[in-house]
Design a protein around this motif. Structure first.
Motif, PDB file in Angstrom:
ATOM      1  N   GLY A  93       0.790  -1.234   0.000  1.00  0.00           N
ATOM      2  CA  GLY A  93       0.000   0.000   0.000  1.00  0.00           C
ATOM      3  C   GLY A  93       0.817   1.276   0.000  1.00  0.00           C
ATOM      4  O   GLY A  93       0.358   2.298   0.517  1.00  0.00           O
ATOM      5  N   TYR A  94       2.001   1.226  -0.587  1.00  0.00           N
ATOM      6  CA  TYR A  94       2.862   2.404  -0.509  1.00  0.00           C
ATOM      7  C   TYR A  94       2.311   3.565  -1.336  1.00  0.00           C
ATOM      8  O   TYR A  94       1.785   3.374  -2.436  1.00  0.00           O
ATOM      9  CB  TYR A  94       4.282   2.072  -1.002  1.00  0.00           C
ATOM     10  CG  TYR A  94       5.206   3.264  -0.910  1.00  0.00           C
ATOM     11  CD1 TYR A  94       5.657   3.715   0.323  1.00  0.00           C
ATOM     12  CD2 TYR A  94       5.590   3.969  -2.056  1.00  0.00           C
ATOM     13  CE1 TYR A  94       6.468   4.834   0.425  1.00  0.00           C
ATOM     14  CE2 TYR A  94       6.409   5.081  -1.969  1.00  0.00           C
ATOM     15  CZ  TYR A  94       6.841   5.516  -0.718  1.00  0.00           C
ATOM     16  OH  TYR A  94       7.643   6.621  -0.626  1.00  0.00           O
ATOM     17  N   MET A  95       2.434   4.741  -0.783  1.00  0.00           N
ATOM     18  CA  MET A  95       2.172   5.974  -1.531  1.00  0.00           C
ATOM     19  C   MET A  95       3.354   6.884  -1.313  1.00  0.00           C
ATOM     20  O   MET A  95       3.788   7.079  -0.166  1.00  0.00           O
ATOM     21  CB  MET A  95       0.915   6.682  -1.021  1.00  0.00           C
ATOM     22  CG  MET A  95      -0.380   6.099  -1.545  1.00  0.00           C
ATOM     23  SD  MET A  95      -1.790   7.064  -0.943  1.00  0.00           S
ATOM     24  CE  MET A  95      -1.893   8.333  -2.189  1.00  0.00           C
TER      25      MET A  95
ATOM     26  N   ASN B 250      -0.898  -5.704  -0.762  1.00  0.00           N
ATOM     27  CA  ASN B 250      -1.544  -4.689  -1.602  1.00  0.00           C
ATOM     28  C   ASN B 250      -0.467  -3.955  -2.403  1.00  0.00           C
ATOM     29  O   ASN B 250       0.138  -3.015  -1.912  1.00  0.00           O
ATOM     30  CB  ASN B 250      -2.315  -3.746  -0.648  1.00  0.00           C
ATOM     31  CG  ASN B 250      -2.957  -2.569  -1.350  1.00  0.00           C
ATOM     32  OD1 ASN B 250      -3.129  -2.576  -2.566  1.00  0.00           O
ATOM     33  ND2 ASN B 250      -3.322  -1.551  -0.577  1.00  0.00           N
TER      34      ASN B 250
ATOM     35  N   PRO C  16      -4.172   0.030   7.779  1.00  0.00           N
ATOM     36  CA  PRO C  16      -5.281  -0.602   7.053  1.00  0.00           C
ATOM     37  C   PRO C  16      -4.959  -0.925   5.591  1.00  0.00           C
ATOM     38  O   PRO C  16      -5.423  -1.944   5.068  1.00  0.00           O
ATOM     39  CB  PRO C  16      -6.405   0.439   7.162  1.00  0.00           C
ATOM     40  CG  PRO C  16      -6.101   1.199   8.412  1.00  0.00           C
ATOM     41  CD  PRO C  16      -4.600   1.221   8.539  1.00  0.00           C
ATOM     42  N   ALA C  17      -4.168  -0.084   4.939  1.00  0.00           N
ATOM     43  CA  ALA C  17      -3.830  -0.353   3.532  1.00  0.00           C
ATOM     44  C   ALA C  17      -2.719  -1.391   3.398  1.00  0.00           C
ATOM     45  O   ALA C  17      -2.322  -1.745   2.295  1.00  0.00           O
ATOM     46  CB  ALA C  17      -3.412   0.949   2.834  1.00  0.00           C
TER      47      ALA C  17
HETATM   48  C1  LIG Z   1      -3.968  -0.404  -1.111  1.00  0.00           C
HETATM   49  O1  LIG Z   1      -3.107   0.712  -0.974  1.00  0.00           O
HETATM   50  C2  LIG Z   1      -3.662   1.939  -1.393  1.00  0.00           C
HETATM   51  C3  LIG Z   1      -2.597   2.977  -1.234  1.00  0.00           C
HETATM   52  O2  LIG Z   1      -1.621   2.789  -2.162  1.00  0.00           O
HETATM   53  C4  LIG Z   1      -4.862   2.268  -0.564  1.00  0.00           C
HETATM   54  O3  LIG Z   1      -5.444   3.467  -1.006  1.00  0.00           O
HETATM   55  C5  LIG Z   1      -5.871   1.147  -0.663  1.00  0.00           C
HETATM   56  O4  LIG Z   1      -6.925   1.406   0.198  1.00  0.00           O
HETATM   57  C6  LIG Z   1      -5.215  -0.165  -0.303  1.00  0.00           C
HETATM   58  N1  LIG Z   1      -6.152  -1.225  -0.548  1.00  0.00           N
HETATM   59  C7  LIG Z   1      -6.419  -2.157   0.363  1.00  0.00           C
HETATM   60  C8  LIG Z   1      -7.398  -3.188  -0.043  1.00  0.00           C
HETATM   61  O5  LIG Z   1      -5.900  -2.171   1.466  1.00  0.00           O
END
Ligand SMILES: *[C@@H]1O[C@H](CO)[C@@H](O)[C@H](O)[C@H]1NC(C)=O
Ligand SMILES: *[C@@H]1O[C@H](CO)[C@@H](O)[C@H](O)[C@H]1NC(C)=O
Ligand SMILES: *[C@@H]1O[C@H](CO)[C@@H](O)[C@H](O)[C@H]1NC(C)=O
Ligand SMILES: *[C@@H]1O[C@H](CO)[C@@H](O)[C@H](O)[C@H]1NC(C)=O
Ligand SMILES: *[C@@H]1O[C@H](CO)[C@@H](O)[C@H](O)[C@H]1NC(C)=O
Length: 469
Positions: A50-52, A95, A89-90
């Protein structure tokens, strides 16, 4: 009335201070890269779940930050508990996007897990009561990750793989401060490291780039080729007990959760070296070499101590530094010996993916990094700035460049003026009420007096000598 009991103006401090904006005053892993046999980073970059990036649309201070107890939802809690998720959470599942892929690692290789220090290393006295070496990073690994992973469960994993029912294990315990990293600011630790470990853009000899920190993770020889190894990077930056304003201390954990693909790296990691470095960030650290001691990093606390009991019997009277307000008078007599800041140079430009040599002058594995310039533990303070540039392997200091601090990261720079009026008698009786004042004073006075008080205080709290004497 004795002078020490009179109400007086302790000091008026007007001094420019570089303060990161609160939204950035936290840490998560930005990127990861394998370290090759000679200590250079090799292969492509990999990322957390989930990296940004800080430059991505939609990025905000919550995108990748996972702090426990949460200052937003665990109001009033000073300790973690069994309900708290190990991951943002991400980051509870694998992810990933094409833009920010998983890292490929090989059994027996080292991985540099890179992060920004955000002042926790270069201004370690902010706020009071923080651990030496800016705290400890533990990395835990598992082949059996769960989206519901709890932090207390993960912290129970042990290096012999028996703790926490053996679901995972403790892979590394290292100081947060890697001895080299520095934000560009006017604090002496930063200035010292800007000289000792200049981080330059290739072809731009006057550039100064923030030097990122790293955790150096060893991938075990028996790591399973063909499998996914999940890692939980856990930084503990707790506030010690008997701290003004936090008598009972306070947990402060930050985590980043990531997956690695374990592959056969080939002879001397040739297969990893052959992977082009294409997934760079827009604001990429130009450094190409791991810290000198990447194979022997240590931590003051090799294993975590988990306390979930919220109860606390300490109160203001237990604070051991009730003499603080009086000692603050030292500030009025300390010269502000910081070099006068040169006008900031032009903003360096840097192309993602450009060839990188970090401005290093050739070399056969000689590295600028590691313990060379670590200015002692306990947040010890260089006595005079450029002169105490401690690294024995320092390149000649380009004095005309060093104090200039072009800010390339998205830090917000504030200039503050703080005037402190303190009634020492009242303050001594009510440490709690003076806390904010003391912290604020420490925030702007990056000079000897207050810092040595800080070290005295830590020396008492930890009951040992922090100067290695
Ligand atoms: C995956 O990561 C993105 C950020 O890059 C986030 O916005 C998204 O919610 C995440 N999805 C899940 C299913 O955790
Ligand atoms: C942990 O703390 C949260 C409040 O922050 C609370 O909702 C939860 O019930 C607690 N869990 C346990 C096991 O005490
Ligand atoms: C929590 O700490 C308090 C004070 O130290 C102690 O009296 C109490 O027994 C502890 N509770 C548990 C469940 O350990
Ligand atoms: C290699 O490193 C050694 C020790 O640091 C040094 O004495 C030697 O001159 C270096 N050789 C080259 C070619 O840089
Ligand atoms: C270190 O290894 C990398 C990758 O194998 C190589 O490109 C680089 O030239 C080497 N550096 C030195 C100083 O030997």
């Amino acid at each position: 009335m004795a002078p020490s009991q009179s109400t007086r103006l302790l000091s008026t401090i007007a001094l420019s201070a570089l303060l990161a904006s609160p939204a950035l005053a936290h840490t998560w892993l930005e990127e990861m890269q394998v370290i090759g046999p000679n200590g250079t980073y090799i292969g492509d970059l990999g990322y957390s779940r989930g990296y940004m990036a800080r430059t991505d649309p939609g990025f905000n201070g919550y995108s990748t930050k996972w702090q426990l107890p949460s200052p937003d939802t665990d109001i009033g809690r000073i300790r973690i508990n069994e309900s708290m998720f190990a991951c943002h959470p991400a980051q509870r599942t694998a992810n990933y996007t094409e833009e920010y892929p998983q890292l490929n690692v090989a059994p027996g290789s080292y991985v540099a897990m890179k992060y920004l220090e955000n002042g926790h290393v270069t201004q370690p006295w902010i706020p009071a009561g923080k651990p030496d070496q800016s705290g400890t990073v533990w990395v835990f690994g598992t082949y059996d990750p769960s989206p519901d992973e709890k932090l207390t469960d993960v912290l129970a994993w042990t290096s012999d793989r028996t703790g926490g029912k053996g679901k995972g294990w403790l892979m590394a315990a290292q100081a947060y401060d890697d001895g080299r990293c520095h934000q560009l600011n006017q604090a002496p630790i930063s200035i010292n490291r800007q000289i000792s470990f200049p981080n330059r853009i290739p072809g731009q000899p006057t550039s100064q780039i923030e030097q990122w920190c790293e955790t150096d993770l060893y991938i075990p020889d028996d790591a399973r080729v063909g499998s996914t190894l999940t890692t939980y990077w856990v930084w503990s930056w707790d506030t010690g007990m008997r701290t003004e304003g936090a008598f009972c201390g306070k947990d402060e954990y930050y985590t980043t959760c990531s997956d690695f693909q374990v592959i056969d790296g080939g002879d001397s990691l040739s297969k990893i070296s052959a992977m082009p470095m294409i997934h760079t960030l827009g604001q990429q650290d130009p450094q190409t070499q791991a810290v000198r001691d990447y194979k022997s990093r240590t931590a003051l606390t090799a294993t975590p101590t988990v306390i979930t009991n919220q109860s606390c019997t300490y109160g203001p009277s237990d604070v051991t530094t009730s003499s603080w307000p009086a000692s603050l008078t030292v500030m009025t007599t300390m010269p502000l010996s910081l070099p006068s800041p040169a006008a900031p140079g032009p903003m360096p430009t840097y192309q993602a993916g450009a060839p990188q040599d970090g401005g290093r002058s050739g070399g056969n594995g000689s590295q600028h990094g590691g313990n060379g310039a670590r200015p002692g533990h306990g947040n010890a303070f260089p006595t005079s700035v450029p002169a105490s540039s401690a690294a024995t392997n320092s390149p000649p200091a380009p004095s005309s460049h060093a104090p200039a601090s072009p800010t390339t990261q998205a830090d917000i720079v504030s200039f503050v003026t703080i005037t402190i009026y303190t009634d020492s008698k009242t303050a001594a009786q009510s440490s709690a009420s003076s806390t904010a004042t003391i912290s604020a004073a420490m925030a702007v006075v990056s000079d000897g007096g207050v810092i040595s008080e800080m070290d005295q205080k830590k020396r008492r709290r930890h009951g040992r000598d922090l100067f290695g004497q």
